[in-house]
Design a protein around this motif. Structure first.
Motif, PDB file in Angstrom:
ATOM      1  N   PHE A 189      -2.742  64.653  57.672  1.00 44.15           N
ATOM      2  CA  PHE A 189      -2.218  65.829  57.000  1.00 44.15           C
ATOM      3  C   PHE A 189      -2.971  67.089  57.412  1.00 44.15           C
ATOM      4  O   PHE A 189      -2.377  68.083  57.809  1.00 44.15           O
ATOM      5  N   ASP A 190      -4.274  67.042  57.338  1.00 39.95           N
ATOM      6  CA  ASP A 190      -5.079  68.184  57.763  1.00 39.95           C
ATOM      7  C   ASP A 190      -5.272  68.125  59.276  1.00 39.95           C
ATOM      8  O   ASP A 190      -5.284  67.047  59.853  1.00 39.95           O
ATOM      9  N   PRO A 191      -5.434  69.291  59.901  1.00 36.43           N
ATOM     10  CA  PRO A 191      -5.685  69.256  61.348  1.00 36.43           C
ATOM     11  C   PRO A 191      -6.990  68.531  61.648  1.00 36.43           C
ATOM     12  O   PRO A 191      -7.941  68.625  60.869  1.00 36.43           O
ATOM     13  N   THR A 197      -7.261  60.882  47.284  1.00 37.03           N
ATOM     14  CA  THR A 197      -8.391  60.803  48.215  1.00 37.03           C
ATOM     15  C   THR A 197      -9.590  61.419  47.504  1.00 37.03           C
ATOM     16  O   THR A 197      -9.436  62.168  46.533  1.00 37.03           O
ATOM     17  N   PHE A 198     -10.777  61.117  47.974  1.00 39.19           N
ATOM     18  CA  PHE A 198     -11.965  61.727  47.361  1.00 39.19           C
ATOM     19  C   PHE A 198     -11.894  63.241  47.541  1.00 39.19           C
ATOM     20  O   PHE A 198     -12.239  64.006  46.649  1.00 39.19           O
ATOM     21  N   ARG A 199     -11.418  63.652  48.699  1.00 41.20           N
ATOM     22  CA  ARG A 199     -11.289  65.091  48.933  1.00 41.20           C
ATOM     23  C   ARG A 199     -10.236  65.689  47.989  1.00 41.20           C
ATOM     24  O   ARG A 199     -10.395  66.775  47.470  1.00 41.20           O
ATOM     25  N   THR A 208      -8.710  48.911  57.757  1.00 41.92           N
ATOM     26  CA  THR A 208      -8.512  49.943  56.739  1.00 41.92           C
ATOM     27  C   THR A 208      -9.822  50.298  56.050  1.00 41.92           C
ATOM     28  O   THR A 208     -10.672  49.434  55.827  1.00 41.92           O
ATOM     29  N   GLN A 209      -9.942  51.583  55.747  1.00 45.82           N
ATOM     30  CA  GLN A 209     -11.083  52.042  54.953  1.00 45.82           C
ATOM     31  C   GLN A 209     -10.697  52.078  53.471  1.00 45.82           C
ATOM     32  O   GLN A 209     -11.512  52.405  52.639  1.00 45.82           O
ATOM     33  N   ASN A 210      -9.437  51.736  53.200  1.00 45.46           N
ATOM     34  CA  ASN A 210      -8.975  51.749  51.811  1.00 45.46           C
ATOM     35  C   ASN A 210      -9.366  50.455  51.116  1.00 45.46           C
ATOM     36  O   ASN A 210      -9.451  49.397  51.737  1.00 45.46           O
ATOM     37  N   VAL A 211      -9.552  50.565  49.820  1.00 46.89           N
ATOM     38  CA  VAL A 211      -9.993  49.419  49.034  1.00 46.89           C
ATOM     39  C   VAL A 211      -8.941  49.035  47.990  1.00 46.89           C
ATOM     40  O   VAL A 211      -9.176  48.182  47.148  1.00 46.89           O
ATOM     41  N   ASP A 212      -7.760  49.684  48.068  1.00 44.90           N
ATOM     42  CA  ASP A 212      -6.771  49.548  47.000  1.00 44.90           C
ATOM     43  C   ASP A 212      -5.828  48.358  47.143  1.00 44.90           C
ATOM     44  O   ASP A 212      -5.030  48.077  46.248  1.00 44.90           O
ATOM     45  N   GLY A 213      -5.881  47.652  48.262  1.00 47.44           N
ATOM     46  CA  GLY A 213      -5.049  46.461  48.454  1.00 47.44           C
ATOM     47  C   GLY A 213      -3.577  46.757  48.729  1.00 47.44           C
ATOM     48  O   GLY A 213      -2.764  45.833  48.793  1.00 47.44           O
ATOM     49  N   MET A 220     -12.623  47.230  55.820  1.00 43.05           N
ATOM     50  CA  MET A 220     -13.968  47.652  56.244  1.00 43.05           C
ATOM     51  C   MET A 220     -14.832  48.139  55.083  1.00 43.05           C
ATOM     52  O   MET A 220     -16.054  48.089  55.171  1.00 43.05           O
ATOM     53  N   HIS A 221     -14.185  48.657  54.035  1.00 39.63           N
ATOM     54  CA  HIS A 221     -14.956  49.191  52.901  1.00 39.63           C
ATOM     55  C   HIS A 221     -14.854  48.325  51.651  1.00 39.63           C
ATOM     56  O   HIS A 221     -15.167  48.778  50.560  1.00 39.63           O
ATOM     57  N   GLY A 222     -14.410  47.074  51.849  1.00 43.20           N
ATOM     58  CA  GLY A 222     -14.353  46.161  50.722  1.00 43.20           C
ATOM     59  C   GLY A 222     -13.045  46.234  49.966  1.00 43.20           C
ATOM     60  O   GLY A 222     -12.043  46.744  50.486  1.00 43.20           O
TER      61      GLY A 222
HETATM   62  N1  NAD Z   1      -6.994  54.487  48.430  1.00 42.21           N
HETATM   63  C1  NAD Z   1      -8.266  54.095  48.546  1.00 42.21           C
HETATM   64  O1  NAD Z   1      -8.550  52.907  48.665  1.00 42.21           O
HETATM   65  C2  NAD Z   1      -9.340  55.132  48.576  1.00 42.21           C
HETATM   66  C3  NAD Z   1      -9.151  56.399  48.003  1.00 42.21           C
HETATM   67  C4  NAD Z   1     -10.216  57.317  48.045  1.00 42.21           C
HETATM   68  C5  NAD Z   1     -11.411  56.958  48.659  1.00 42.21           C
HETATM   69  N2  NAD Z   1     -11.546  55.735  49.208  1.00 42.21           N
HETATM   70  C6  NAD Z   1     -12.798  55.353  49.896  1.00 42.21           C
HETATM   71  O2  NAD Z   1     -13.655  56.451  50.106  1.00 42.21           O
HETATM   72  C7  NAD Z   1     -13.841  56.749  51.489  1.00 42.21           C
HETATM   73  C8  NAD Z   1     -13.785  58.247  51.682  1.00 42.21           C
HETATM   74  O3  NAD Z   1     -12.497  58.669  51.349  1.00 42.21           O
HETATM   75  P1  NAD Z   1     -12.043  60.150  51.294  1.00 42.21           P
HETATM   76  O4  NAD Z   1     -10.991  60.242  50.274  1.00 42.21           O
HETATM   77  O5  NAD Z   1     -13.263  61.033  51.247  1.00 42.21           O
HETATM   78  O6  NAD Z   1     -11.364  60.387  52.688  1.00 42.21           O
HETATM   79  P2  NAD Z   1     -11.042  61.837  53.253  1.00 42.21           P
HETATM   80  O7  NAD Z   1     -10.627  62.725  52.136  1.00 42.21           O
HETATM   81  O8  NAD Z   1     -12.071  62.239  54.177  1.00 42.21           O
HETATM   82  O9  NAD Z   1      -9.811  61.497  54.171  1.00 42.21           O
HETATM   83  C9  NAD Z   1      -8.546  61.609  53.778  1.00 42.21           C
HETATM   84  C10 NAD Z   1      -7.784  62.218  54.942  1.00 42.21           C
HETATM   85  O10 NAD Z   1      -6.434  61.941  54.715  1.00 42.21           O
HETATM   86  C11 NAD Z   1      -5.665  63.081  54.982  1.00 42.21           C
HETATM   87  N3  NAD Z   1      -4.485  63.003  54.143  1.00 42.21           N
HETATM   88  C12 NAD Z   1      -4.351  63.335  52.829  1.00 42.21           C
HETATM   89  N4  NAD Z   1      -3.109  63.058  52.416  1.00 42.21           N
HETATM   90  C13 NAD Z   1      -2.446  62.548  53.484  1.00 42.21           C
HETATM   91  C14 NAD Z   1      -1.127  62.059  53.693  1.00 42.21           C
HETATM   92  N5  NAD Z   1      -0.219  62.025  52.703  1.00 42.21           N
HETATM   93  N6  NAD Z   1      -0.800  61.616  54.922  1.00 42.21           N
HETATM   94  C15 NAD Z   1      -1.692  61.624  55.933  1.00 42.21           C
HETATM   95  N7  NAD Z   1      -2.951  62.076  55.796  1.00 42.21           N
HETATM   96  C16 NAD Z   1      -3.320  62.516  54.585  1.00 42.21           C
HETATM   97  C17 NAD Z   1      -6.522  64.267  54.729  1.00 42.21           C
HETATM   98  O11 NAD Z   1      -6.089  65.307  55.583  1.00 42.21           O
HETATM   99  C18 NAD Z   1      -7.913  63.735  55.076  1.00 42.21           C
HETATM  100  O12 NAD Z   1      -8.263  64.050  56.406  1.00 42.21           O
HETATM  101  C19 NAD Z   1     -12.725  56.000  52.150  1.00 42.21           C
HETATM  102  O13 NAD Z   1     -13.047  55.658  53.443  1.00 42.21           O
HETATM  103  C20 NAD Z   1     -12.505  54.814  51.242  1.00 42.21           C
HETATM  104  O14 NAD Z   1     -13.394  53.783  51.515  1.00 42.21           O
HETATM  105  C21 NAD Z   1     -10.539  54.816  49.162  1.00 42.21           C
END
Ligand code: NAD
Ligand code: ZN
Length: 242
Positions: free
Chosen positions: A214-216, A28-30, A95-100, A113-115
């Motif tokens: 995962f996070d509250p 995740t970006f976080r 889905t906000q995921n772009v990974d397919g 939603m995010h391509g």
């Molecule tokens: N896989 C992908 O396609 C991908 C990855 C990173 C970012 N992005 C894009 O960037 C945008 C922002 O992403 P972001 O990474 O900042 O999101 P984010 O970090 O805000 O959200 C991720 C959320 O997922 C939770 N999380 C982490 N691991 C988990 C698990 N194993 N099970 C359940 N929950 C879990 C975290 O608690 C967090 O709240 C996304 O909406 C997306 O468009 C996409």
């Protein structure tokens, strides 16, 4: 654990975020600390960033293409595909995921939603997006064969609007009126749009709301049910298919 009942009257909208792919090894970006090459990830995921340094942006997305091509759907993705097989047209995955990975797990009714990381479009002309798995060599920016403009990833970047057609498809599903509406958000904080907007809309429509994260959640009071943990572990156990 509480059980989500999916029976013949359920109409289920699922919203997934980056967290759902975390267990597949897509950070995740976080999880990346919001940083790439020690700079805020927004710099390579925004229109301004692309204008300033398209080479950097393509380096980032080429790396992500390489990364996402080598991973596999996890049991969370698989569970959602199974729910869809059970519910048919009474299921929609936004889905906000772009990974397919959802499609690779078998999901069919998907709104990206995010391509999509594996699509490219022209930043200059109206040519439709094209499938593209290319990992571009360092230092290059691909050019449009039609107009010569810079090609860009087909991704909704920070500060850009979501596609109206995608929002329309979700809106139609929500307001369709048949069955008992249920909304489940997974792997997304739930605090930011669109997750936050969707949960409020569903509540207004009298639907049931679930969050698996995962996070509250920062907005616990908005979801009726919160199940805390990893989606790859929880989603396969959450539903009762009736
Ligand atoms: N896989 C992908 O396609 C991908 C990855 C990173 C970012 N992005 C894009 O960037 C945008 C922002 O992403 P972001 O990474 O900042 O999101 P984010 O970090 O805000 O959200 C991720 C959320 O997922 C939770 N999380 C982490 N691991 C988990 C698990 N194993 N099970 C359940 N929950 C879990 C975290 O608690 C967090 O709240 C996304 O909406 C997306 O468009 C996409
Ligand atoms: Zn063009």
């Amino acid at each position: 654990m509480k059980s989500l009942i999916l029976d013949s009257s359920t109409r289920l909208l699922v919203l997934t975020g980056a967290g759902v792919s975390a267990e597949s090894g897509v950070p995740t970006f976080r999880g990346m600390g919001g940083l790439w090459e020690n700079r805020p990830v927004e710099e390579v995921a925004s229109p301004q960033g692309f204008t300033e340094d398209p080479v950097r942006v393509w380096r980032f997305y080429s790396q992500r293409r390489e990364g996402a091509a080598g991973v596999h759907p996890n049991p969370g993705h698989t569970a959602l595909a199974e729910w869809e097989r059970h519910l048919g047209d009474r299921f929609l995955l936004a889905t906000q995921n772009v990974d397919g990975l959802h499609q690779r797990a078998g999901s069919q009714r998907v709104v990206e939603m995010h391509g999509n990381l594996f699509k490219t479009r022209c930043s200059n002309c109206e040519r439709p997006p094209m499938d593209d798995t290319t990992v571009y060599p360092e230092g290059t920016v691909p050019r449009c064969g039609a107009c010569g403009g810079s090609l860009r990833p087909h991704i909704v970047w920070f500060g850009e609007n979501l596609d109206e057609a995608d929002l329309g498809r979700i809106g139609e599903f929500l307001t369709r009126g048949d069955g008992k509406l249920v909304f489940l958000a997974a792997g997304t904080s739930g605090a930011v749009w669109p997750a936050a907007g969707l949960v409020d809309q569903v509540r207004k429509l009298g639907g049931e709301t679930w969050l698996v994260n995962f996070d509250p959640p920062e907005n616990a009071e908005r979801f009726r049910h919160f199940v805390q943990g990893r989606s790859g572990e929880l989603l396969p156990r959450l539903a009762t298919l009736a």
